[in-house]
Write an enzyme that holds these catalytic residues in place. Structure first.
Site, PDB file in Angstrom:
ATOM      1  N   CYS A 131      87.848  59.767  36.328  1.00 20.76           N
ATOM      2  CA  CYS A 131      87.352  58.395  36.370  1.00 20.76           C
ATOM      3  C   CYS A 131      87.976  57.740  37.594  1.00 20.76           C
ATOM      4  CB  CYS A 131      87.784  57.635  35.121  1.00 20.76           C
ATOM      5  SG  CYS A 131      87.147  58.369  33.606  1.00 20.76           S
ATOM      6  N   ARG A 155      88.724  58.769  24.752  1.00 16.47           N
ATOM      7  CA  ARG A 155      88.701  60.209  24.977  1.00 16.47           C
ATOM      8  C   ARG A 155      89.922  60.660  25.784  1.00 16.47           C
ATOM      9  NH1 ARG A 155      83.216  61.121  26.719  1.00 16.47           N
ATOM     10  NH2 ARG A 155      82.563  60.824  24.573  1.00 16.47           N
ATOM     11  N   CYS A 169      90.997  53.438  31.871  1.00 10.94           N
ATOM     12  CA  CYS A 169      91.063  52.281  30.985  1.00 10.94           C
ATOM     13  C   CYS A 169      92.129  52.549  29.929  1.00 10.94           C
ATOM     14  CB  CYS A 169      89.714  52.073  30.308  1.00 10.94           C
ATOM     15  SG  CYS A 169      88.336  52.242  31.456  1.00 10.94           S
ATOM     16  N   ARG A 179      70.246  64.910  20.415  1.00  7.53           N
ATOM     17  CA  ARG A 179      70.894  64.594  21.685  1.00  7.53           C
ATOM     18  C   ARG A 179      72.280  65.216  21.787  1.00  7.53           C
ATOM     19  NH1 ARG A 179      70.682  60.918  17.815  1.00  7.53           N
ATOM     20  NH2 ARG A 179      72.066  59.128  17.650  1.00  7.53           N
ATOM     21  N   CYS A 218      91.006  53.900  26.463  1.00  9.37           N
ATOM     22  CA  CYS A 218      90.041  55.013  26.444  1.00  9.37           C
ATOM     23  C   CYS A 218      90.063  55.768  25.107  1.00  9.37           C
ATOM     24  CB  CYS A 218      90.349  55.991  27.567  1.00  9.37           C
ATOM     25  SG  CYS A 218      89.183  57.365  27.636  1.00  9.37           S
ATOM     26  N   ASP A 225      82.711  53.996  14.930  1.00  8.56           N
ATOM     27  CA  ASP A 225      82.712  55.434  14.668  1.00  8.56           C
ATOM     28  C   ASP A 225      83.675  55.704  13.522  1.00  8.56           C
ATOM     29  OD1 ASP A 225      81.620  55.910  17.712  1.00  8.56           O
ATOM     30  OD2 ASP A 225      81.325  57.665  16.411  1.00  8.56           O
ATOM     31  N   ARG A 247      76.602  66.289  18.181  1.00  8.58           N
ATOM     32  CA  ARG A 247      76.965  65.596  16.948  1.00  8.58           C
ATOM     33  C   ARG A 247      75.750  65.091  16.193  1.00  8.58           C
ATOM     34  NH1 ARG A 247      77.604  64.335  12.847  1.00  8.58           N
ATOM     35  NH2 ARG A 247      79.104  63.020  11.771  1.00  8.58           N
ATOM     36  N   TYR A 248      74.695  64.777  16.946  1.00  8.55           N
ATOM     37  CA  TYR A 248      73.455  64.250  16.360  1.00  8.55           C
ATOM     38  C   TYR A 248      72.317  65.201  16.749  1.00  8.55           C
ATOM     39  CZ  TYR A 248      76.335  60.016  16.161  1.00  8.55           C
ATOM     40  OH  TYR A 248      77.349  59.123  15.924  1.00  8.55           O
ATOM     41  N   ASP A 305      88.187  52.372  18.826  1.00  4.95           N
ATOM     42  CA  ASP A 305      88.581  53.578  18.089  1.00  4.95           C
ATOM     43  C   ASP A 305      90.105  53.729  18.057  1.00  4.95           C
ATOM     44  OD1 ASP A 305      85.932  54.538  17.641  1.00  4.95           O
ATOM     45  OD2 ASP A 305      85.854  55.171  19.745  1.00  4.95           O
ATOM     46  N   LYS A 324      78.552  57.338  14.115  1.00  5.88           N
ATOM     47  CA  LYS A 324      78.480  55.890  14.227  1.00  5.88           C
ATOM     48  C   LYS A 324      77.899  55.271  12.956  1.00  5.88           C
ATOM     49  CE  LYS A 324      77.549  55.793  19.219  1.00  5.88           C
ATOM     50  NZ  LYS A 324      77.537  57.253  19.502  1.00  5.88           N
TER      51      LYS A 324
HETATM   52  C1  LIG Z   1      77.465  57.816  20.580  1.00  7.70           C
HETATM   53  C2  LIG Z   1      77.119  59.195  20.725  1.00  7.70           C
HETATM   54  C3  LIG Z   1      75.811  59.572  21.089  1.00  7.70           C
HETATM   55  C4  LIG Z   1      74.716  58.580  21.366  1.00  7.70           C
HETATM   56  O1  LIG Z   1      74.394  57.815  20.266  1.00  7.70           O
HETATM   57  P1  LIG Z   1      73.236  56.721  20.346  1.00  7.70           P
HETATM   58  O2  LIG Z   1      73.328  55.989  19.056  1.00  7.70           O
HETATM   59  O3  LIG Z   1      71.966  57.447  20.546  1.00  7.70           O
HETATM   60  O4  LIG Z   1      73.540  55.837  21.528  1.00  7.70           O
HETATM   61  C5  LIG Z   1      75.549  60.915  21.175  1.00  7.70           C
HETATM   62  N1  LIG Z   1      76.482  61.853  20.936  1.00  7.70           N
HETATM   63  C6  LIG Z   1      77.744  61.523  20.591  1.00  7.70           C
HETATM   64  C7  LIG Z   1      78.723  62.603  20.325  1.00  7.70           C
HETATM   65  C8  LIG Z   1      78.101  60.174  20.479  1.00  7.70           C
HETATM   66  O5  LIG Z   1      79.370  59.861  20.157  1.00  7.70           O
HETATM   67  S1  SF4 Z   2      86.832  54.523  28.890  1.00  6.37           S
HETATM   68 FE1  SF4 Z   2      87.854  56.473  29.368  1.00  6.37          FE
HETATM   69  S2  SF4 Z   2      86.228  57.841  30.072  1.00  6.37           S
HETATM   70 FE2  SF4 Z   2      85.415  55.732  30.162  1.00  6.37          FE
HETATM   71  S3  SF4 Z   2      85.809  55.071  32.269  1.00  6.37           S
HETATM   72 FE3  SF4 Z   2      87.538  54.385  31.033  1.00  6.37          FE
HETATM   73  S4  SF4 Z   2      89.064  56.033  31.212  1.00  6.37           S
HETATM   74 FE4  SF4 Z   2      87.098  56.859  31.899  1.00  6.37          FE
END
Ligand SMILES: *Cc1c(COP(=O)(O)O)cnc(C)c1O
Ligand code: SF4
Length: 415
Positions: A131, A140, A135, A122, A138, A336, A118-119, A299, A343
């Protein structure tokens, strides 16, 4: 474990569980609470809304918690923050407000099912979907806890190949799921494979294990991991009640072995959305040498509406802490953009007005004054050697994921 902190961290090990079992992460994982009966056994009585969630449970996000994490809650209080984070609730099934399967638009930015770029510099590598605790908030949920576990060989190899072929990627963030649910040998293979790629400077491991199963961080794990430095460990504490003796020991072991530890918290309605709690959490973390890094606005993931705070509420917390709390302890409030815009920082407004010649500010405790700009022609570039310029050009021109994402985002149905 020799840590020195003005705070007292306590263990909540139940008397009937031996210290050996309690401290063994595999014992914790083998004794997770999953079903309604397990929860009734631990919590005594569930509320009607909790019972209903278990009974209706189709469509509900996976349920699981470690005995350790359940023990951190005050089992008689339905409003206990830990209980709210681990216990399913009828409210998860109400389909109101903004509800998104993929609030971060990760699928659009995916290279394959396990790699999100996405960036520019990284990537996020989803090495497992498991997990130890699921949570309730979550972000995701579309991916987490679907039981496919460790990444299959083909997407794993494809992801490595992509990282290898994209020299602009400097950092790999292992995420999931929780990478520390992998066996130590499995995780070592991933770290080894990444360290064979010369342009990877930093490895990050995003994990909630130090919070929900801190016994996972043992001598064997840190001795293995420290061979692959520099590795940053990103923890996910949300509430000071999560800082037990076991958690403090896990964090100390990580820091003593050279892992910078950063915490990413999420503001959760009725759980931790108060400046008093954020300050307690942050100061305790800092005393354990953990840097509070991000404070995320929740989110709009499916079934999390009751956990979401308002922007006003989140900003008020950030403003209350600003200046009062050591900058070392202050996390950055971040949100986000729903749908995958990335972000954005949310900063309290300190600037009252801005013109070419000056800006007027009102500081955190009310002092007002202006900063007078130099003349524009007096603002010059510093001397830059080729090396720095080239590095910067490379970052600026580095492609990432789906570059049409911005257009897609514009067409995205928005409120
Ligand atoms: C949050 C995130 C990161 C890391 O972002 P930082 O600002 O460097 O902590 C990298 N990739 C994705 C897809 C993210 O959602
Ligand atoms: S937030 Fe989602 S991915 Fe992170 S530890 Fe909790 S359940 Fe697992």
């Amino acid at each position: 474990m020799n840590f020195r902190s003005p705070f007292v961290f306590k263990s909540l090990r139940p008397a009937h569980i031996s210290p050996e079992n309690w401290q063994d992460w595999k014992w914790q994982m083998a004794h997770v609470l999953k079903y309604k009966d397990d929860h009734i056994k631990h919590f005594g009585k569930l509320t009607n809304d909790e019972e209903e969630a278990f009974d209706l449970h189709q469509g509900l996000f996976r349920i699981q918690t470690t005995p350790y994490y359940a023990a951190l809650s005050d089992s008689s209080n339905p409003e206990d923050p830990i209980r709210q984070m681990l216990m399913p609730h009828k409210k998860e099934l109400q389909n109101l407000g903004q509800q998104m399967k993929d609030p971060l638009g990760e699928e659009r930015h995916s290279i394959n099912e396990r790699l999100i770029h996405r960036y520019p510099d990284r990537v996020l590598f989803l090495v497992t979907d498991m997990c130890s605790v699921y949570c309730r908030y979550c972000t995701r949920k579309r991916f987490t806890g679907k039981l496919s576990a460790f990444v299959r060989t083909s997407p794993y190899e494809k992801s490595l190949e992509y990282i290898r072929n994209n020299k602009g990627i400097r950092e790999v963030i292992l995420s999931g799921g929780d990478p520390l649910t992998l066996s130590t040998s499995r995780l070592e293979k991933v770290l080894q494979d990444l360290r064979e790629i010369p342009h990877i400077e930093i490895i990050r491991i995003g994990t909630r294990m130090p919070v929900v199963c801190p016994m996972r961080v043992d001598e064997e794990l840190v001795q293995m991991m420290k061979k692959y430095h520099p590795i940053f460990v990103m923890t996910h504490f949300n509430h000071p009640q999560e800082l037990s003796l076991e958690a403090a020991e896990a964090l100390t072991l990580l820091v003593n072995n050279g892992f910078p530890v950063m915490n990413q918290m999420v503001l959760l309605n009725g759980v931790n959305n108060h400046e008093a709690l954020v300050q307690s959490l942050s100061r305790r973390l800092l005393s354990l040498r953990v840097k509070p890094y991000y404070m995320f606005h929740c989110d709009p993931s499916e079934g999390t509406e009751h956990f979401q705070t308002s922007i006003q509420n989140s900003l008020k917390i950030q403003r209350e802490l600003w200046g009062r709390l050591s900058g070392l302890a202050l996390p950055s409030l971040s949100l986000d953009i729903p749908g995958g815009g990335g972000k954005v920082g949310l900063t309290p407004q300190f600037e009252l007005e801005r013109s070419d010649s000056h800006s007027r500010f009102k500081g955190w405790d009310g002092f007002e004054a202006s900063y007078i700009n130099p003349f524009p022609e007096d603002v010059i570039d510093p001397f830059l050697s080729e090396e720095y310029l080239n590095e910067w050009e490379r970052l600026k021109n580095q492609s990432y994921g789906n570059q049409n994402a911005a257009d897609l985002g514009a067409r995205h149905q928005n409120l």
